[in-house]
Write a protein that holds these residues in place. Sequence first.
Motif, short mmCIF file in Angstrom:
data_model
loop_
_atom_site.label_atom_id
_atom_site.label_comp_id
_atom_site.label_asym_id
_atom_site.label_seq_id
_atom_site.Cartn_x
_atom_site.Cartn_y
_atom_site.Cartn_z
N THR A 210 0.78 -0.98 -0.10
CA THR A 210 0.04 -0.13 0.05
C THR A 210 0.74 1.31 0.19
O THR A 210 1.63 1.46 0.79
N GLY A 211 0.55 2.13 -1.00
CA GLY A 211 1.25 3.49 -0.98
C GLY A 211 0.95 4.67 -0.37
O GLY A 211 -0.45 4.76 -0.61
N TYR A 212 1.67 5.17 0.20
CA TYR A 212 1.17 6.52 0.82
C TYR A 212 1.75 7.79 0.66
O TYR A 212 3.24 7.65 0.47
N TYR A 213 1.12 8.93 0.48
CA TYR A 213 1.87 10.06 0.30
C TYR A 213 1.03 11.19 1.38
O TYR A 213 -0.06 11.45 1.35
N LYS A 214 1.81 11.64 2.54
CA LYS A 214 1.25 12.31 3.48
C LYS A 214 0.07 11.56 3.99
O LYS A 214 -1.03 12.20 4.22
N ASP A 215 0.30 10.52 4.26
CA ASP A 215 -0.82 9.35 5.08
C ASP A 215 -2.06 9.44 4.11
O ASP A 215 -2.96 8.99 4.51
N CYS A 216 -1.97 9.82 3.13
CA CYS A 216 -3.19 9.57 1.94
C CYS A 216 -2.54 8.27 0.77
O CYS A 216 -1.61 8.47 0.38
N ILE A 217 -3.56 7.43 0.93
CA ILE A 217 -3.40 6.14 0.07
C ILE A 217 -3.37 6.53 -1.32
O ILE A 217 -4.47 7.00 -1.88
N PHE A 218 -2.33 6.12 -2.21
CA PHE A 218 -2.62 6.36 -3.62
C PHE A 218 -2.32 5.12 -4.28
O PHE A 218 -2.72 5.10 -5.66
N GLU A 219 -2.20 4.00 -3.49
CA GLU A 219 -1.88 2.75 -4.41
C GLU A 219 -1.98 1.75 -3.53
O GLU A 219 -1.54 1.62 -2.28
N GLU A 220 -2.78 0.45 -3.96
CA GLU A 220 -2.88 -0.71 -3.12
C GLU A 220 -2.97 -1.83 -4.21
O GLU A 220 -3.99 -1.71 -4.99
N ASN A 221 -2.14 -2.84 -3.95
CA ASN A 221 -2.25 -3.97 -5.05
C ASN A 221 -1.49 -5.14 -4.19
O ASN A 221 -1.04 -5.24 -3.11
N LEU A 222 -1.89 -6.24 -4.75
CA LEU A 222 -1.54 -7.79 -4.51
C LEU A 222 -1.04 -8.41 -5.67
O LEU A 222 -1.82 -8.53 -6.70
N LYS A 223 0.14 -8.71 -5.60
CA LYS A 223 1.00 -9.21 -6.96
C LYS A 223 1.69 -10.52 -6.56
O LYS A 223 2.12 -10.80 -5.31
N GLN A 224 1.65 -11.39 -7.78
CA GLN A 224 2.77 -12.54 -7.63
C GLN A 224 3.52 -12.45 -8.41
O GLN A 224 3.33 -12.37 -9.70
N PHE A 225 5.03 -12.78 -8.22
CA PHE A 225 5.98 -13.03 -9.11
C PHE A 225 7.31 -13.58 -8.80
O PHE A 225 7.36 -13.83 -7.52
N PRO A 226 8.24 -13.80 -9.63
CA PRO A 226 9.37 -14.29 -9.04
C PRO A 226 10.33 -13.39 -8.21
O PRO A 226 10.36 -12.20 -8.73
N LEU A 227 10.87 -13.62 -7.28
CA LEU A 227 11.74 -12.79 -6.51
C LEU A 227 13.04 -12.05 -7.45
O LEU A 227 13.67 -12.88 -8.38
N GLY A 228 12.90 -10.87 -7.55
CA GLY A 228 13.82 -10.29 -8.13
C GLY A 228 13.49 -9.96 -9.53
O GLY A 228 14.07 -9.16 -10.32
N GLU A 229 12.30 -10.32 -9.89
CA GLU A 229 11.64 -9.73 -11.31
C GLU A 229 10.19 -9.09 -10.94
O GLU A 229 9.46 -9.38 -11.89
N GLY A 230 10.17 -8.49 -9.95
CA GLY A 230 9.10 -7.69 -9.71
C GLY A 230 8.57 -6.53 -10.41
O GLY A 230 7.57 -6.29 -10.75
N ILE A 231 9.72 -6.06 -11.21
CA ILE A 231 9.44 -5.07 -12.16
C ILE A 231 8.67 -5.47 -13.49
O ILE A 231 7.81 -4.70 -14.13
N CYS A 232 8.73 -6.95 -13.68
CA CYS A 232 8.07 -7.41 -14.86
C CYS A 232 6.57 -7.55 -14.32
O CYS A 232 5.57 -7.60 -15.40
N ALA A 233 6.29 -7.50 -13.03
CA ALA A 233 4.82 -7.47 -12.45
C ALA A 233 4.49 -6.09 -12.33
O ALA A 233 3.32 -6.05 -12.10
N GLY A 234 5.09 -4.96 -12.61
CA GLY A 234 4.62 -3.70 -12.49
C GLY A 234 4.68 -3.20 -11.27
O GLY A 234 3.83 -2.06 -11.05
N ILE A 235 5.53 -3.79 -10.28
CA ILE A 235 5.62 -3.23 -8.92
C ILE A 235 6.97 -2.15 -8.86
O ILE A 235 7.84 -2.33 -9.71
N PRO A 236 6.72 -1.24 -8.17
CA PRO A 236 7.92 -0.12 -8.12
C PRO A 236 9.24 -0.89 -8.01
O PRO A 236 9.43 -1.85 -7.02
N GLU A 237 10.22 -0.16 -8.54
CA GLU A 237 11.79 -0.76 -8.47
C GLU A 237 12.44 -0.76 -6.96
O GLU A 237 12.89 -1.74 -6.58
#
Length: 509
Positions: A210-237
């Motif tokens: 869950t992403g926060y900016y000044k205590d305001c939620i701007f993103e919330e996700n549940l993802k599954q991917f191989p460790l070290g390849e999160g970028i291919c699942a679209g998660i932040p680097e």
Amino acid sequence: MAEKKLNPGDPKTNYCVLKLKIDCDEKSDEQNDSKSGRRKMSKKERRKAERKKFSSMVVEMEDVPLARNGGVKKQMMRSGNGDSSPGLGDKVWIHYIGWLMDDAKSGFSTEKVEFVIGRGSVIEGWELGVTTMKKGELSMFFIHPNYAYGEAGFPPKVPPHASMMFEIELIDWEPEDLSPTEDGKILRKIIWKGEGPLRIPGSEIKVKYTGYYKDCIFEENLKQFPLGEGICAGIPESIDIALQEFHLGEKSMLFMSGKYGHPTGCEELKIPPGADIKYEVTLLGVVKVKEVFEMNTDQKLARAKVVKERGVNLYKVGQYKAAVKQFKCVLQCLEKEPGADPQTADIRKELVKSAYLNISLCHLKTKQYSECSKYCGKVLAMDPVNEKALYRRAQAKMLFNDCSEAVKDFNKVIELYPENRAARHGVKTCLERMKQFNSKEKNIYGNMFDKFVKQDEEKLKLMKTETGVWEDGKKDSKDDCKSETQRLIERNDDFLRDANVIELSNTAL
């Protein structure tokens, strides 16, 4: 923990004892004893009295959480600042003074100590005690041997099975730095430690964030991917980097800044590009993924679609080598599948063809031109008039300086797809390169031959004869045109003639 107020004038609080200003030497003890008319105590009796004083202090202390059976007790002497305390993984700086419970005069101290909580580099009692403190706080701790130096002790200062008293001041602390360059751009605050190994072969991790900016939620996700390849699942680097240090079940707050802040910003939420943000990340578990040989045909097809999408995402962010790995996984699933359902044959064929084309494009980006041509050839074996394969192979040949072959592919593209302007431009580029190459080659060899002729003329002018040196403007006689070898043969007909024969034979080779 509430701060206990101390009154220096109240003898019951043992204020001097709590501050551990026990620096009276034996002479002052003897003077006090003589004044009071009491006999001098033995060493054994003195230690007994000191243990009694420390015991009275320990009774007034409060138990530290997570320490069993009162193994670590605390008495606050000066409150700190702020509401937060250090936790697992945080780096702390402290001052301390330590004493043995049996001998208050056997104190030892240090200027400053730095350690990371949870690494096991200091005694466990310190780690448990410091996590209850605020910045600037000064507290007294009683630590049982099980949370101190145990049965081994710390010779020569600490004997085995020794209980300890410590006065600790928390100077400062900061969250754990997980950024690759250790510049504080990715900081971790562990909320729940978690347990167990993370790197399990043939598995993928399941992550909630869950992403926060000044205590305001701007993103919330549940993802599954191989460790070290999160970028291919679209998660932040930044999350992908931090997950390398997580344990199973761990829940942490990640603080990002600089280039790891919000990449694009969000006008709707008034988030500027590059803003400092934080993510609450939970590593829910590890999911075992079947190997290709364990899957049936339908599972392989489904797997191929997933990894293709990952490869495309990796390509978009410039991770070409990682993308090739994903596209080759498509081939592992579908390239050789004799028992496949005929109804899905077209879908499989298109996925394989797409994988070949994507691999060739990645190799073109990484300047592996021969590999690019190889995979384009695989596509053309399936589809001889494929526009992308012909054009991409022509590009690879042109960049490999095989312009004559590149022109053939470009011309074929133009013949099949007359509207392809890029191919026409490619032909023009190849012809210009060939022209430049021929001109450059002509200049190189032309200058080389002219230089050799000039050098030979200079050598001929400077060549000495028996009568002197040849001069400019003098007409050469027949004798002057004779070679040096011929002159030697004339002077020594027998010996030098053989030498001339040897010289001529070597020149012929």
